[in-house]
Design an enzyme around this catalytic site. Structure first.
Site, short mmCIF file in Angstrom:
data_model
loop_
_atom_site.label_atom_id
_atom_site.label_comp_id
_atom_site.label_asym_id
_atom_site.label_seq_id
_atom_site.Cartn_x
_atom_site.Cartn_y
_atom_site.Cartn_z
CE LYS A 156 -7.45 2.03 -3.50
NZ LYS A 156 -6.15 2.34 -2.86
CB THR B 161 -11.05 2.04 -2.36
OG1 THR B 161 -10.31 2.28 -1.17
CG2 THR B 161 -11.41 3.37 -3.02
CG PHE C 76 -10.66 1.33 4.34
CD1 PHE C 76 -10.50 0.72 3.11
CD2 PHE C 76 -10.28 2.65 4.47
CE1 PHE C 76 -9.96 1.40 2.03
CE2 PHE C 76 -9.74 3.35 3.41
CZ PHE C 76 -9.58 2.73 2.18
CD GLU D 137 -8.84 6.29 -4.65
OE1 GLU D 137 -9.80 6.69 -3.98
OE2 GLU D 137 -7.87 5.67 -4.16
CG ASP E 125 -2.01 1.01 1.17
OD1 ASP E 125 -2.25 1.57 0.08
OD2 ASP E 125 -2.64 1.26 2.21
#
Length: 329
Positions: free
Chosen positions: A133, A157, A179, A97, A18
Site C-alpha cells: 500500500k 491509497t 477515498f 502500507e 478495513d
C-alpha cells in the site's frame, strides 16, 4: 429468509475489512483486508496483541538492530505479523502500507516494499497474497510502476480524484483505494453544509467517476472504495470492484434489511457519458493536484496523519520495552 444488506452487498461487490482487529475479521470473514498505520497502532495498543509486539521486538533485536533503528525494524516486523495473522483468517489478500514518510521518494518506497514482502515470504506467505500500500503521490505511483513490473502487487491509497486514478492506471497498478468519507468531510466544511443526498455526495460521485472511466477505457486496475462515513455511502457504491469497510459499518450492514441493488456496473459505465482525459506526465499530474485544493490538502494531510500514527506506535513500543524516551528513529 431475508438476506442482510451485507450479504446482498457481497453478491455484488468484494467486501474487504478495513481493520487490523483480528476479532472483527474473524467475525465478518471478508475475502480481503486492508491495514494502515493508524489501524496498526490501534491494534498494537490492545492487550491481546502483546505477544505479537514482544515477538516483533525480539526478532528485531536478534537481527542486531539498535536504538531508533531497533524500533523502526520492530514496527515493520509487527506490521507484517499483523498481516500474517489476518491472512490466517481470510482467503484473499492483505494490504500493508509502506512508511508514509517515504511518500515522495520513489527509490526508498521500492526498497521498503521489498523489505516488507521479504518479511512476508520469510513467514511462508506468497507474494500474491500481499498488496503493498502506497500513497498516490507521483513518486509513489512511479514506485508502484516499478514494483508491478517485478510482479509485486500494489494498492495505491490516499486517492482523491481522477488525475491520480489516471496515473495509477498508466502505471498498471493492481488496485486503487479512492477515498469517500474524507472527500465528503472536506466539502461539508468548505461549503458549510451538514449533509448531501447520496446521489450528490461528492465522495461517492468521485469514486463513481473513476469507476466509469476505468470501465470505459478497459483498464484492468481494480477500484476499491474506501474511507466510508455511513452505510448509505457504502451502498451508494454497491457493484464497485471492491469496498473496504470498517467493522462498525460492517456490523450495521449485517443488521440492515433493506434491498440492495447495484449502483455501479460495467454496462452502466459503458453507457454513461464518455470521460476524456489528456495524456499525463509528471508536470501535468502535479499541476492538476496543485490546482485541486481538495485533493492537495487531503493527500498531504493523509500522509501527515499516517506519519503521526507511526510516531505514536514508535512511542508505544519504546514505552513497552523501557527504552529511553529520547531515542529517535
Amino acid at each position: 429468509m431475508t438476506l442482510s444488506a451485507l450479504d446482498q452487498l457481497k453478491n455484488l461487490t468484494t467486501v474487504v475489512a478495513d481493520s487490523s482487529d483480528l476479532e472483527a475479521i474473524r467475525q465478518f470473514r471478508p475475502l480481503d483486508a486492508t491495514t494502515n498505520p493508524s489501524l496498526i497502532t490501534a491494534a498494537a495498543a490492545q492487550p491481546e496483541n502483546k505477544a505479537l509486539i514482544e515477538a516483533a521486538f525480539e526478532q528485531a533485536r536478534a537481527e542486531n538492530y539498535e536504538n531508533g533503528e531497533l524500533i523502526e525494524r520492530a514496527i515493520d516486523i509487527l506490521t507484517v505479523k499483523f498481516g500474517v495473522e489476518i491472512l490466517k483468517l481470510i482467503e484473499g489478500r492483505v494490504s500493508t502500507e509502506v512508511d508514509a514518510s517515504l511518500s515522495y521518494d520513489t527509490a526508498a518506497t521500492v526498497a521498503k516494499a521489498k523489505e516488507l514482502l521479504h518479511l512476508y515470504q520469510s513467514y511462508g506467505i506468497a507474494k500474491e497474497r500481499v498488496l503493498i500500500k502506497i500513497a498516490s503521490t507521483w513518486e509513489g505511483i512511479q514506485a508502484a510502476r516499478l514494483l508491478e513490473i517485478e510482479g509485486i502487487h500494489c494498492n495505491l491509497t490516499l486517492l482523491f480524484g481522477l488525475h491520480q486514478a489516471q496515473a495509477c492506471a498508466d502505471a498498471k497498478v493492481t488496485l486503487i483505494s479512492p477515498f469517500v468519507g474524507r472527500i465528503l468531510d472536506w466539502y461539508k466544511k468548505a461549503e458549510n453544509v451538514s449533509s448531501y443526498p447520496i446521489d450528490k455526495d461528492p465522495g461517492v460521485q468521485s469514486v463513481k467517476q473513476i469507476y466509469n472511466y476505468y470501465k470505459q477505457q478497459g483498464i484492468h486496475t481494480q477500484v476499491m472504495g474506501a474511507s466510508f462515513r455511513s452505510i448509505d455511502q457504502v451502498l451508494g457504491l454497491a457493484g464497485c470492484d471492491l469496498l473496504t469497510i470498517a467493522p462498525a459499518l460492517l456490523e450495521q450492514l449485517e443488521q440492515d434489511q433493506r434491498e440492495v441493488t447495484a449502483a455501479l456496473s460495467v454496462t452502466a459505465a459503458q453507457q454513461a457519458s464518455v470521460i476524456e482525459r489528456p495524456v499525463q506526465d509528471e508536470q501535468s499530474f502535479k499541476a492538476e493536484v496543485e490546482h485541486d485544493l481538495m485533493a492537495a490538502q487531503l493527500l498531504q494531510s493523509g500522509i501527515d496523519g499516517f506519519i503521526k500514527a507511526r510516531e505514536q506506535l514508535h512511542a508505544l513500543l519504546r514505552q513497552s520495552f523501557g527504552l529511553d524516551e529520547e531515542i529517535k528513529a
